[in-house]
Write a protein that holds these residues in place. Structure first.
Motif, mmCIF file in Angstrom:
data_model
loop_
_atom_site.group_PDB
_atom_site.id
_atom_site.type_symbol
_atom_site.label_atom_id
_atom_site.label_comp_id
_atom_site.label_asym_id
_atom_site.label_seq_id
_atom_site.Cartn_x
_atom_site.Cartn_y
_atom_site.Cartn_z
ATOM 1 N N TYR A 1 -28.284 12.974 42.709
ATOM 2 C CA TYR A 1 -27.049 13.791 42.781
ATOM 3 C C TYR A 1 -27.082 15.355 42.661
ATOM 4 C CZ TYR A 1 -23.953 9.893 41.373
ATOM 5 O OH TYR A 1 -23.452 8.364 41.420
ATOM 6 N N VAL A 2 -26.631 16.274 43.138
ATOM 7 C CA VAL A 2 -26.709 17.790 43.061
ATOM 8 C C VAL A 2 -25.308 18.272 42.422
ATOM 9 C CG1 VAL A 2 -27.317 20.017 43.973
ATOM 10 C CG2 VAL A 2 -28.450 17.718 44.977
ATOM 11 N N THR A 3 -25.418 19.152 41.377
ATOM 12 C CA THR A 3 -24.253 19.499 40.833
ATOM 13 C C THR A 3 -24.496 21.252 40.498
ATOM 14 O OG1 THR A 3 -24.968 19.244 38.434
ATOM 15 C CG2 THR A 3 -23.537 17.259 39.523
ATOM 16 N N ASN A 4 -23.081 21.773 40.485
ATOM 17 C CA ASN A 4 -23.189 23.267 40.224
ATOM 18 C C ASN A 4 -22.262 23.523 38.982
ATOM 19 O OD1 ASN A 4 -20.880 22.851 41.576
ATOM 20 N ND2 ASN A 4 -20.914 24.632 42.757
ATOM 21 N N VAL B 1 -36.072 24.552 45.448
ATOM 22 C CA VAL B 1 -35.778 22.905 45.185
ATOM 23 C C VAL B 1 -35.823 22.329 46.656
ATOM 24 C CG1 VAL B 1 -34.396 20.986 44.237
ATOM 25 C CG2 VAL B 1 -34.532 23.172 43.077
ATOM 26 N N ASP B 2 -36.877 22.475 47.272
ATOM 27 C CA ASP B 2 -37.118 21.896 48.598
ATOM 28 C C ASP B 2 -37.444 20.504 48.655
ATOM 29 O OD1 ASP B 2 -39.512 22.194 47.869
ATOM 30 O OD2 ASP B 2 -40.038 23.934 48.835
ATOM 31 N N LYS B 3 -37.991 19.776 49.916
ATOM 32 C CA LYS B 3 -38.247 18.409 49.921
ATOM 33 C C LYS B 3 -39.510 17.949 49.093
ATOM 34 C CE LYS B 3 -36.690 17.405 54.643
ATOM 35 N NZ LYS B 3 -36.017 18.786 54.960
ATOM 36 N N GLU B 4 -40.457 18.956 49.054
ATOM 37 C CA GLU B 4 -41.582 18.800 48.067
ATOM 38 C C GLU B 4 -41.154 18.717 46.438
ATOM 39 O OE1 GLU B 4 -46.097 20.801 47.640
ATOM 40 O OE2 GLU B 4 -44.293 22.226 48.083
ATOM 41 N N PHE B 5 -40.461 19.432 46.346
ATOM 42 C CA PHE B 5 -40.154 19.651 44.779
ATOM 43 C C PHE B 5 -39.164 18.218 44.600
ATOM 44 C CE2 PHE B 5 -37.219 20.590 41.592
ATOM 45 C CZ PHE B 5 -37.575 21.908 40.694
ATOM 46 N N ILE B 6 -38.557 17.889 45.370
ATOM 47 C CA ILE B 6 -37.686 16.822 45.270
ATOM 48 C C ILE B 6 -38.507 15.456 45.142
ATOM 49 C CG2 ILE B 6 -35.722 15.406 46.205
ATOM 50 C CD1 ILE B 6 -34.347 17.931 47.048
ATOM 51 N N ASP B 7 -39.434 15.507 45.940
ATOM 52 C CA ASP B 7 -40.230 14.297 46.070
ATOM 53 C C ASP B 7 -41.001 13.974 44.809
ATOM 54 O OD1 ASP B 7 -39.355 13.403 48.381
ATOM 55 O OD2 ASP B 7 -40.876 14.361 49.635
ATOM 56 N N ALA B 8 -41.472 15.365 44.189
ATOM 57 C CA ALA B 8 -42.179 15.467 43.025
ATOM 58 C C ALA B 8 -41.498 14.710 41.615
ATOM 59 C CB ALA B 8 -42.639 16.615 42.312
ATOM 60 N N TYR C 1 -31.418 16.551 51.551
ATOM 61 C CA TYR C 1 -32.384 15.597 51.397
ATOM 62 C C TYR C 1 -32.395 15.104 50.177
ATOM 63 C CZ TYR C 1 -37.276 14.031 51.129
ATOM 64 O OH TYR C 1 -38.259 13.177 50.863
ATOM 65 N N ALA C 2 -31.491 15.721 49.133
ATOM 66 C CA ALA C 2 -31.595 14.953 47.731
ATOM 67 C C ALA C 2 -30.332 13.800 47.921
ATOM 68 C CB ALA C 2 -30.799 16.212 46.793
ATOM 69 N N LYS C 3 -29.381 14.148 48.856
ATOM 70 C CA LYS C 3 -28.296 13.135 48.967
ATOM 71 C C LYS C 3 -28.762 11.809 49.724
ATOM 72 C CE LYS C 3 -23.507 12.817 50.905
ATOM 73 N NZ LYS C 3 -22.459 13.724 51.688
ATOM 74 N N GLN C 4 -29.802 12.260 50.681
ATOM 75 C CA GLN C 4 -30.338 11.137 51.313
ATOM 76 C C GLN C 4 -31.211 10.105 50.458
ATOM 77 O OE1 GLN C 4 -32.258 13.231 54.753
ATOM 78 N NE2 GLN C 4 -33.804 11.557 54.478
ATOM 79 N N LYS D 1 -40.280 11.784 40.795
ATOM 80 C CA LYS D 1 -40.240 10.334 41.170
ATOM 81 C C LYS D 1 -39.000 9.413 40.675
ATOM 82 C CE LYS D 1 -44.446 10.076 43.387
ATOM 83 N NZ LYS D 1 -44.132 11.364 44.086
ATOM 84 N N LYS D 2 -38.625 9.922 39.531
ATOM 85 C CA LYS D 2 -37.410 9.246 38.829
ATOM 86 C C LYS D 2 -36.025 9.840 38.954
ATOM 87 C CE LYS D 2 -38.587 7.532 34.843
ATOM 88 N NZ LYS D 2 -38.951 7.515 33.207
ATOM 89 N N LEU D 3 -36.238 10.956 39.442
ATOM 90 C CA LEU D 3 -34.949 11.802 39.472
ATOM 91 C C LEU D 3 -33.672 11.093 40.080
ATOM 92 C CD1 LEU D 3 -35.091 14.681 38.644
ATOM 93 C CD2 LEU D 3 -35.354 15.314 41.026
ATOM 94 N N LYS D 4 -32.471 11.437 39.119
ATOM 95 C CA LYS D 4 -31.298 10.924 39.379
ATOM 96 C C LYS D 4 -30.253 12.267 39.719
ATOM 97 C CE LYS D 4 -32.283 6.926 36.821
ATOM 98 N NZ LYS D 4 -33.465 7.286 36.505
ATOM 99 N N ILE D 5 -30.725 13.048 39.041
ATOM 100 C CA ILE D 5 -29.752 14.528 39.305
ATOM 101 C C ILE D 5 -30.163 15.712 39.099
ATOM 102 C CG2 ILE D 5 -29.020 14.007 37.025
ATOM 103 C CD1 ILE D 5 -26.356 15.465 37.518
ATOM 104 N N ILE D 6 -30.143 16.650 39.980
ATOM 105 C CA ILE D 6 -30.443 18.101 39.825
ATOM 106 C C ILE D 6 -29.216 18.962 39.564
ATOM 107 C CG2 ILE D 6 -31.378 19.997 41.071
ATOM 108 C CD1 ILE D 6 -32.598 17.663 43.339
#
Ligand code: GLV
Ligand code: GLV
Length: 317
Positions: free
Chosen positions: A90-93, A55-62, A83-86, A64-69
């Motif tokens: 949200y990122v959860t575990n 889950v890198d920048k490219e993945f996150i940028d794909a 990057y996600a935070k920026q 477009k509507k993402l609110k949470i990983i």
């Protein structure tokens, strides 16, 4: 709203999500490629990722509507969290629910390596058992020995709690001293002291820039000849090649691996050594724990998509 799940997880969490959202679960056995994941991520509001998904920048940028990983794991070193935070994602575990199961696997490795369980089982299956012998499969005592824990978080503490039952002396190293270490009879020491004094060492730290190759060749050379090292955290914390050399040359007694530096690849030669136990990253793999992890990722997604701060955010709000 749509939730994309990159690899199937237990039904319980999926069913919770299906009550509220469109759920796209990848049902195959073979992993999706990153490209395939990014394609399905395009219109997703939430994604459930696995610890092997990059889950890198490219993945996150794909997305477009993402609110949470929502990572289906306690470790989240596979995610570019900054990057996600920026980007306001949200990122959860899944902490806590897998603590005891993972501590059990650390102990399964300690016991299996120390008492040569795997070679002894193989010997018996092969019909080589001819009766009790004074010298058959002599291993290493655990009772009264020193256990060194690297990373005294939830899992490290659970490993320590078990060690108390084995009458061990417990020392630990952590970024900073743990306030309630007295509950575990555990003494804070620097890393060098831990490596020099421990008979058993359990790694329970997260993988970060600070812990990458924390056990490099030089530090590994401090281990005692009878030392047994087990890793149920993340492979890159150890220089695996350097550890292999020590094991091959009989410079330490043994090692137990649940994780590897370049998963799923394993340093060549390790598979030939009988003083090692090699597991396929199964620390949290119990029916009960995986159910709880599944519900936990669902709850985090429901929180986020209903406008709340998810309960297992990996950073503090
Ligand atoms: C497993 O390794 C996890 O991080 O949950
Ligand atoms: C992970 O859950 C840890 O804190 O050890």
């Amino acid at each position: 709203m749509k939730v994309f799940i990159t690899y199937k997880i237990p039904e319980s969490g999926i069913n919770l999500l299906k009550e509220k959202f469109d759920v796209d679960v990848y049902e195959g056995e073979k992993f999706l490629t990153k490209q395939e994941m990014m394609e399905r991520l395009k219109d997703a509001d939430a994604v459930v990722t696995q610890l092997r998904d990059p889950v890198d920048k490219e993945f996150i940028d794909a997305g477009k509507k993402l609110k949470i990983i929502a990572n289906y794991a306690v470790g989240f070193n596979n995610i570019d969290v900054e990057y996600a935070k920026q980007k306001g994602i949200y990122v959860t575990n899944t902490p806590d629910v897998l603590t005891e199961a993972t501590a059990d696997i650390a102990w399964a490795l300690i016991l299996a390596v120390a008492r040569k369980i795997i070679p002894a089982d193989k010997f018996t299956r092969e019909g080589k058992f001819e009766g009790w012998k004074p010298n058959l499969f002599l291993g290493y005592e655990i009772y009264g020995k020193t256990l060194g824990i690297i990373g005294m978080g939830r899992i490290g503490k659970a490993v320590a709690r078990r060690a108390m039952g084995f009458g061990m002396k417990i020392i630990y190293h952590n970024r900073k001293r743990v306030e309630d270490d007295y509950k575990y009879n555990a003494k804070y020491v620097d890393l060098e002291t831990l490596l020099k004094e421990s008979d058993y060492i359990s790694i329970n730290a997260p993988l970060t820039n600070e812990t990458y190759h924390l056990l490099n060749k030089e530090r590994l050379s401090l281990l005692k000849k009878n030392a047994i090292l087990v890793n149920t955290a993340r492979g890159p914390i150890i220089d695996e090649k350097a550890l292999y050399e020590l094991l091959k040359d009989g410079k330490i007694a043994g090692a137990g691996f649940d994780v590897y530096e370049n998963e799923p690849e394993i340093t060549k030669g390790l598979e030939k050594l009988d003083n090692v136990v090699l597991l396929p990253h199964i620390g949290s793999a119990t029916y009960e724990t995986r159910e709880k992890m599944s519900i936990m990722v669902a709850e985090n997604i429901i929180d986020a998509l209903e406008g709340k701060i998810p309960r297992n955010l990996v950073w503090k709000e």
